[in-house]
Motif scaffolding. Structure first.
Motif, PDB file in Angstrom:
ATOM      1  N   GLU A   1       2.815   8.656   6.322  1.00  0.00           N
ATOM      2  CA  GLU A   1       2.339   8.864   4.956  1.00  0.00           C
ATOM      3  C   GLU A   1       1.729   7.573   4.392  1.00  0.00           C
ATOM      4  O   GLU A   1       2.129   6.470   4.764  1.00  0.00           O
ATOM      5  CB  GLU A   1       3.494   9.300   4.043  1.00  0.00           C
ATOM      6  CG  GLU A   1       4.132  10.612   4.423  1.00  0.00           C
ATOM      7  CD  GLU A   1       5.345  10.424   5.317  1.00  0.00           C
ATOM      8  OE1 GLU A   1       6.212  11.314   5.333  1.00  0.00           O
ATOM      9  OE2 GLU A   1       5.433   9.367   6.017  1.00  0.00           O
ATOM     10  N   ARG A   2       0.778   7.733   3.486  1.00  0.00           N
ATOM     11  CA  ARG A   2       0.228   6.592   2.761  1.00  0.00           C
ATOM     12  C   ARG A   2       1.226   6.168   1.677  1.00  0.00           C
ATOM     13  O   ARG A   2       1.880   7.021   1.063  1.00  0.00           O
ATOM     14  CB  ARG A   2      -1.113   6.943   2.118  1.00  0.00           C
ATOM     15  CG  ARG A   2      -2.209   7.273   3.117  1.00  0.00           C
ATOM     16  CD  ARG A   2      -2.526   6.087   4.002  1.00  0.00           C
ATOM     17  NE  ARG A   2      -3.504   6.413   5.041  1.00  0.00           N
ATOM     18  CZ  ARG A   2      -3.809   5.616   6.039  1.00  0.00           C
ATOM     19  NH1 ARG A   2      -3.198   4.435   6.161  1.00  0.00           N
ATOM     20  NH2 ARG A   2      -4.705   5.977   6.925  1.00  0.00           N
ATOM     21  N   LEU A   3       1.340   4.868   1.465  1.00  0.00           N
ATOM     22  CA  LEU A   3       2.313   4.364   0.502  1.00  0.00           C
ATOM     23  C   LEU A   3       1.637   4.022  -0.823  1.00  0.00           C
ATOM     24  O   LEU A   3       0.706   3.222  -0.874  1.00  0.00           O
ATOM     25  CB  LEU A   3       3.018   3.123   1.063  1.00  0.00           C
ATOM     26  CG  LEU A   3       3.852   3.339   2.323  1.00  0.00           C
ATOM     27  CD1 LEU A   3       4.591   2.050   2.691  1.00  0.00           C
ATOM     28  CD2 LEU A   3       4.841   4.496   2.146  1.00  0.00           C
ATOM     29  N   ILE A   4       2.139   4.648  -1.886  1.00  0.00           N
ATOM     30  CA  ILE A   4       1.689   4.383  -3.252  1.00  0.00           C
ATOM     31  C   ILE A   4       2.803   3.585  -3.925  1.00  0.00           C
ATOM     32  O   ILE A   4       3.957   4.019  -3.920  1.00  0.00           O
ATOM     33  CB  ILE A   4       1.469   5.692  -4.024  1.00  0.00           C
ATOM     34  CG1 ILE A   4       0.520   6.626  -3.271  1.00  0.00           C
ATOM     35  CG2 ILE A   4       0.970   5.422  -5.432  1.00  0.00           C
ATOM     36  CD1 ILE A   4       0.603   8.068  -3.752  1.00  0.00           C
ATOM     37  N   GLY A   5       2.494   2.428  -4.492  1.00  0.00           N
ATOM     38  CA  GLY A   5       3.561   1.584  -5.006  1.00  0.00           C
ATOM     39  C   GLY A   5       3.421   1.145  -6.437  1.00  0.00           C
ATOM     40  O   GLY A   5       2.314   0.968  -6.960  1.00  0.00           O
ATOM     41  N   TYR A   6       4.581   0.950  -7.078  1.00  0.00           N
ATOM     42  CA  TYR A   6       4.683   0.377  -8.419  1.00  0.00           C
ATOM     43  C   TYR A   6       5.650  -0.794  -8.347  1.00  0.00           C
ATOM     44  O   TYR A   6       6.680  -0.722  -7.652  1.00  0.00           O
ATOM     45  CB  TYR A   6       5.211   1.410  -9.420  1.00  0.00           C
ATOM     46  CG  TYR A   6       5.712   0.785 -10.712  1.00  0.00           C
ATOM     47  CD1 TYR A   6       4.826   0.486 -11.740  1.00  0.00           C
ATOM     48  CD2 TYR A   6       7.068   0.469 -10.888  1.00  0.00           C
ATOM     49  CE1 TYR A   6       5.277  -0.114 -12.921  1.00  0.00           C
ATOM     50  CE2 TYR A   6       7.520  -0.121 -12.058  1.00  0.00           C
ATOM     51  CZ  TYR A   6       6.628  -0.420 -13.065  1.00  0.00           C
ATOM     52  OH  TYR A   6       7.067  -1.010 -14.217  1.00  0.00           O
TER      53      TYR A   6
END
Length: 392
Positions: free
Chosen positions: A216-221
């Protein structure tokens, strides 16, 4: 270019927030202290005292930083967020400290309560003052369910920054905001970024495999988990197919957010090389908070070669070149947020082009350069105050 003072100056840094509590204000203060030490100047930090519990558990406010003394003054915890301390020190107490320390200039870091007392004390002593605007406190009122306080808080902001000799704002949005309040002693001072620490070479495939075993692609905050950061808006991204949301940080809303976004990966608070590793391992960085005066984590993501999707208000307006280094989305429009993130998650070519442009956009934005600009502002304010005294 920075003009070297004939002799070193001593700066009192009035810190509404300081170690061990880490946030954008604290980090900026530490960078300022680092630079004062580098250039041979003196400093003293005045900050709210921590709790007795922290004293007993080894998490007290340090007595010194970079050899500079740290003086604590009485404080109380912010309700529902005890890590944040509110100063109760009077201007008389601050006046005695400033006199004893024999300072040449007072630096007000995100002034509000302690800064207001220090500003009044400095005025009585005839000391020059530089106020650094970093926190849009009045907008927090609505986030924390006190909307009726906002107007009064803006009046307090106006009073502080009108009284200071100079106010330094970190973004064009903040400059316009303060100008709209009638504050005209304004200059722009942005933030630097550590491109040695935040670098794409720190990308960790091991972390990516552990968090996204199916690729999966990682989306980060990255940031505080508090109401003012609007982290709950990330629920719009928490179940995107083919992606995994990574939330880095701690704060009073952590338990609530874990319940709201059960499929997200929460790391807790991170700093230093571990934070840089996680940042570089992301595919897209997101920031939903609408009350950012700057947003340092955006620059850190860009230095890590990660494109950014951020709300189109406040500091991000200066940092994100929409459609080149990332996307800005309409405030409050979570469908737009999800659309912009999807656009980068599922278009590898665009994501790579944005990532390269993002990294290029922060090159040369060193903390040393910003530090020298700050010192030149100090020098200008001191000269102006000396000329004023000479006339009268």
């Amino acid at each position: 270019m920075y003009k070297v003072e004939a002799v070193g100056v001593k700066v009192a840094i009035i810190a509404e927030s300081f170690l061990p509590h880490i946030n954008g204000v604290t980090n900026s203060i530490l960078r300022t202290l680092d630079h004062l030490a580098l250039r041979g100047h003196e400093a003293v930090v005045i900050a709210p005292a921590g709790s007795l519990a922290n004293e007993f558990t080894g998490k007290a406010v340090p007595k010194r930083y970079r050899g500079f003394r740290v003086i604590t003054v009485p404080s109380v915890p912010l309700p529902k967020y005890p890590e944040v301390r509110l100063s109760t020190a009077s201007s008389q107490k601050l006046r005695r400290i400033l006199l004893r320390e024999q300072v040449d200039l007072v630096h007000l870091a995100s002034p509000f309560l302690l800064g207001w007392s220090a500003l009044r004390a400095a005025g009585e002593l005839g000391l020059p003052t530089v106020a650094v605007y970093q926190t849009e406190v009045p907008t927090y009122a609505a986030r924390y369910k006190f909307p009726w306080l906002a107007d009064r808080l803006w009046e307090h902001v106006r009073a502080i920054h009108t009284a200071a000799d100079l106010t330094l704002a970190p973004s064009s949005f903040s400059m316009a905001q303060l100008d709209g309040l009638g504050i005209n002693n304004l200059k722009l001072l942005r933030r630097g970024v550590d491109t040695a620490l935040f670098s794409p070479c720190r990308r960790s495939e091991a972390f990516r495999r552990a968090v996204a075993p199916s690729g999966e692609r990682l989306i980060g905050y990255v940031g505080r988990l508090s109401a003012d950061k609007q982290v709950g808006d990330l629920r719009a991204l928490s179940e995107l197919p083919g992606a995994r949301l990574v939330v880095v940080g701690s704060g009073p809303m952590e338990r609530e957010l874990r319940t709201l976004m059960p499929k997200a990966h929460f790391t807790g608070f991170l700093s230093g090389s571990r934070l840089a590793e996680i940042m570089a391992s992301l595919d897209v960085f997101v920031h939903p908070g609408e009350s950012e005066t700057f947003c340092q984590t955006i620059q850190e993501a860009m230095a890590s070669r990660v494109p950014v999707v951020a709300v189109g208000r406040g500091g991000p307006l200066d940092l994100v070149d929409s459609s080149r280094t990332g996307w800005l989305y309409e405030p409050g429009q979570l469908d737009d947020l999800a659309y912009r993130v999807n656009d980068l998650v599922f278009d590898g070519g665009k994501r790579e082009a944005f990532a390269a442009a993002a990294m290029d956009s922060v090159q040369g934005k060193t903390w040393e350069k910003i530090g020298d600009e700050l010192l030149e502002h100090y020098r200008s304010v001191r000269l102006h105050r000396a000329a004023h005294r000479a006339r009268f």
